[in-house]
Design a protein around this motif. Structure first.
Motif, PDB file in Angstrom:
ATOM      1  N   TYR A 160       0.851  -1.188   0.000  1.00 27.78           N
ATOM      2  CA  TYR A 160       0.000   0.000   0.000  1.00 27.78           C
ATOM      3  C   TYR A 160       0.890   1.242   0.000  1.00 27.78           C
ATOM      4  N   THR A 161       0.644   2.149  -0.916  1.00 30.50           N
ATOM      5  CA  THR A 161       1.354   3.426  -0.947  1.00 30.50           C
ATOM      6  C   THR A 161       0.435   4.493  -0.366  1.00 30.50           C
ATOM      7  N   VAL A 162       0.918   5.186   0.658  1.00 30.09           N
ATOM      8  CA  VAL A 162       0.124   6.247   1.292  1.00 30.09           C
ATOM      9  C   VAL A 162      -0.048   7.369   0.265  1.00 30.09           C
ATOM     10  N   PRO A 163      -1.283   7.762  -0.009  1.00 27.01           N
ATOM     11  CA  PRO A 163      -1.507   8.810  -1.007  1.00 27.01           C
ATOM     12  C   PRO A 163      -0.834  10.135  -0.618  1.00 27.01           C
ATOM     13  N   SER A 164      -0.405  10.871  -1.634  1.00 26.95           N
ATOM     14  CA  SER A 164       0.182  12.199  -1.408  1.00 26.95           C
ATOM     15  C   SER A 164      -0.813  13.073  -0.653  1.00 26.95           C
ATOM     16  N   GLY A 165      -0.326  13.798   0.313  1.00 25.96           N
ATOM     17  CA  GLY A 165      -1.170  14.709   1.086  1.00 25.96           C
ATOM     18  C   GLY A 165      -1.900  14.048   2.239  1.00 25.96           C
ATOM     19  N   LEU A 166      -1.765  12.720   2.398  1.00 24.33           N
ATOM     20  CA  LEU A 166      -2.431  12.011   3.489  1.00 24.33           C
ATOM     21  C   LEU A 166      -1.403  11.334   4.393  1.00 24.33           C
TER      22      LEU A 166
ATOM     23  N   THR B  33       6.293  -9.405   8.592  1.00 31.17           N
ATOM     24  CA  THR B  33       6.883  -8.114   8.948  1.00 31.17           C
ATOM     25  C   THR B  33       6.195  -7.017   8.154  1.00 31.17           C
ATOM     26  N   LEU B  34       5.810  -5.949   8.851  1.00 31.37           N
ATOM     27  CA  LEU B  34       5.316  -4.742   8.196  1.00 31.37           C
ATOM     28  C   LEU B  34       6.533  -3.894   7.849  1.00 31.37           C
ATOM     29  N   MET B  35       6.732  -3.690   6.562  1.00 33.54           N
ATOM     30  CA  MET B  35       7.854  -2.893   6.079  1.00 33.54           C
ATOM     31  C   MET B  35       7.361  -1.493   5.712  1.00 33.54           C
ATOM     32  N   ARG B  36       8.182  -0.499   6.025  1.00 31.72           N
ATOM     33  CA  ARG B  36       7.906   0.888   5.612  1.00 31.72           C
ATOM     34  C   ARG B  36       9.081   1.349   4.772  1.00 31.72           C
ATOM     35  N   ASP B  37       8.850   1.581   3.494  1.00 31.53           N
ATOM     36  CA  ASP B  37       9.909   1.992   2.570  1.00 31.53           C
ATOM     37  C   ASP B  37      11.118   1.070   2.651  1.00 31.53           C
ATOM     38  N   GLY B  38      10.853  -0.242   2.739  1.00 31.27           N
ATOM     39  CA  GLY B  38      11.912  -1.235   2.715  1.00 31.27           C
ATOM     40  C   GLY B  38      12.571  -1.537   4.049  1.00 31.27           C
ATOM     41  N   SER B  39      12.142  -0.868   5.125  1.00 30.68           N
ATOM     42  CA  SER B  39      12.706  -1.112   6.463  1.00 30.68           C
ATOM     43  C   SER B  39      11.634  -1.699   7.378  1.00 30.68           C
TER      44      SER B  39
ATOM     45  N   VAL C  65      -2.685 -14.977  15.689  1.00 24.86           N
ATOM     46  CA  VAL C  65      -2.298 -13.858  16.526  1.00 24.86           C
ATOM     47  C   VAL C  65      -3.226 -12.684  16.229  1.00 24.86           C
ATOM     48  N   ASN C  66      -3.533 -11.917  17.259  1.00 24.65           N
ATOM     49  CA  ASN C  66      -4.304 -10.689  17.118  1.00 24.65           C
ATOM     50  C   ASN C  66      -3.530  -9.612  17.860  1.00 24.65           C
ATOM     51  N   VAL C  67      -3.041  -8.614  17.127  1.00 18.43           N
ATOM     52  CA  VAL C  67      -2.200  -7.589  17.727  1.00 18.43           C
ATOM     53  C   VAL C  67      -2.808  -6.213  17.478  1.00 18.43           C
ATOM     54  N   PRO C  68      -3.485  -5.645  18.497  1.00 21.68           N
ATOM     55  CA  PRO C  68      -3.879  -4.242  18.370  1.00 21.68           C
ATOM     56  C   PRO C  68      -2.628  -3.397  18.610  1.00 21.68           C
ATOM     57  N   LEU C  69      -2.319  -2.499  17.697  1.00 26.30           N
ATOM     58  CA  LEU C  69      -1.093  -1.719  17.820  1.00 26.30           C
ATOM     59  C   LEU C  69      -1.307  -0.579  18.813  1.00 26.30           C
ATOM     60  N   ARG C  70      -0.784  -0.755  19.998  1.00 27.40           N
ATOM     61  CA  ARG C  70      -0.949   0.238  21.074  1.00 27.40           C
ATOM     62  C   ARG C  70      -0.072   1.458  20.853  1.00 27.40           C
ATOM     63  N   VAL C  71       1.099   1.249  20.254  1.00 25.53           N
ATOM     64  CA  VAL C  71       1.964   2.368  19.896  1.00 25.53           C
ATOM     65  C   VAL C  71       1.719   2.634  18.421  1.00 25.53           C
ATOM     66  N   VAL C  72       0.977   3.687  18.132  1.00 28.14           N
ATOM     67  CA  VAL C  72       0.573   3.996  16.773  1.00 28.14           C
ATOM     68  C   VAL C  72       1.483   5.099  16.236  1.00 28.14           C
ATOM     69  N   GLU C  73       2.040   4.868  15.065  1.00 25.79           N
ATOM     70  CA  GLU C  73       2.922   5.844  14.432  1.00 25.79           C
ATOM     71  C   GLU C  73       2.272   6.379  13.171  1.00 25.79           C
ATOM     72  N   ASP C  74       2.512   7.645  12.899  1.00 27.99           N
ATOM     73  CA  ASP C  74       2.081   8.215  11.632  1.00 27.99           C
ATOM     74  C   ASP C  74       3.038   7.762  10.537  1.00 27.99           C
ATOM     75  N   VAL C  75       2.482   7.398   9.387  1.00 31.06           N
ATOM     76  CA  VAL C  75       3.275   7.032   8.221  1.00 31.06           C
ATOM     77  C   VAL C  75       3.079   8.144   7.191  1.00 31.06           C
ATOM     78  N   ASP C  76       4.175   8.733   6.777  1.00 31.56           N
ATOM     79  CA  ASP C  76       4.156   9.913   5.916  1.00 31.56           C
ATOM     80  C   ASP C  76       3.578   9.638   4.529  1.00 31.56           C
ATOM     81  N   PRO C  77       3.098  10.702   3.873  1.00 30.90           N
ATOM     82  CA  PRO C  77       2.605  10.583   2.508  1.00 30.90           C
ATOM     83  C   PRO C  77       3.682   9.975   1.601  1.00 30.90           C
ATOM     84  N   ASP C  78       3.238   9.219   0.608  1.00 31.49           N
ATOM     85  CA  ASP C  78       4.090   8.594  -0.404  1.00 31.49           C
ATOM     86  C   ASP C  78       4.960   7.462   0.136  1.00 31.49           C
ATOM     87  N   SER C  79       4.801   7.106   1.418  1.00 31.92           N
ATOM     88  CA  SER C  79       5.521   5.956   1.973  1.00 31.92           C
ATOM     89  C   SER C  79       4.882   4.676   1.447  1.00 31.92           C
TER      90      SER C  79
END
Length: 115
Positions: free
Chosen positions: A31-37, A57-63, A76-90
Motif C-alpha cells: 500500500y502506498t500512502v496517497p500524497s497529502g495524506l 513483517t510490516l515494512m515501511r519503505d523497505g525497512s 495472533v491478534n495484535v492491536p497496535l498500542r503504539v501507533v505511528e504516523d506514516v508519511d505521505p508517499d511511503s
C-alpha cells in the motif's frame, strides 16, 4: 478530521526460504500512502496453517516497522498500542519468513486508517 479505513487481507500460500530471508507474500499486500495524506496502522490479525513458526513483517519503505510472529497452526491478534504516523508517499508492505522447506497458508487481516 475525517479518516478512511484501509485493509490488506486475504489467504495466501507460502513456501519458506529461511527465517532470516523474508520475502513478498502477494502484490495485494502493498500500500502506498496517497500524497497529502497520513496513514496509521491499527491492528494485525494472522493465522498460520503450517507446522512451524513463521512471521510477517510490516515494512515501511523497505525497512522493518513491526514484526508479527505466529506459532505452528496458530493465530495472533495484535492491536497496535503504539501507533505511528506514516508519511505521505511511503510504501507499506507485508512480507513473510518461514523455515526453509516449510509450506502452508497464511491468513492476513491488517487494518489502517488514512487521514
Amino acid at each position: 478530521m475525517s479518516s478512511t479505513p484501509h485493509f490488506l487481507q486475504g489467504v495466501f500460500a507460502f513456501a519458506g526460504s529461511g527465517l532470516t530471508k523474508p520475502g513478498p507474500i502477494d502484490p495485494s499486500l502493498t500500500y502506498t500512502v496517497p500524497s497529502g495524506l497520513t496513514a496509521q496502522p491499527l491492528y494485525f490479525r494472522g493465522g498460520n496453517s503450517s507446522d512451524d513458526l513463521i512471521y510477517v513483517t510490516l515494512m515501511r519503505d523497505g525497512s522493518p516497522m513491526r514484526i508479527f510472529p505466529m506459532g505452528a497452526k496458530s493465530s495472533v491478534n495484535v492491536p497496535l498500542r503504539v501507533v505511528e504516523d506514516v508519511d505521505p508517499d511511503s510504501v507499506l508492505e507485508l512480507v513473510l519468513a518461514a523455515p526453509e522447506g516449510t509450506s502452508g497458508e497464511v491468513v492476513i487481516d491488517f487494518g489502517m486508517v488514512t487521514f
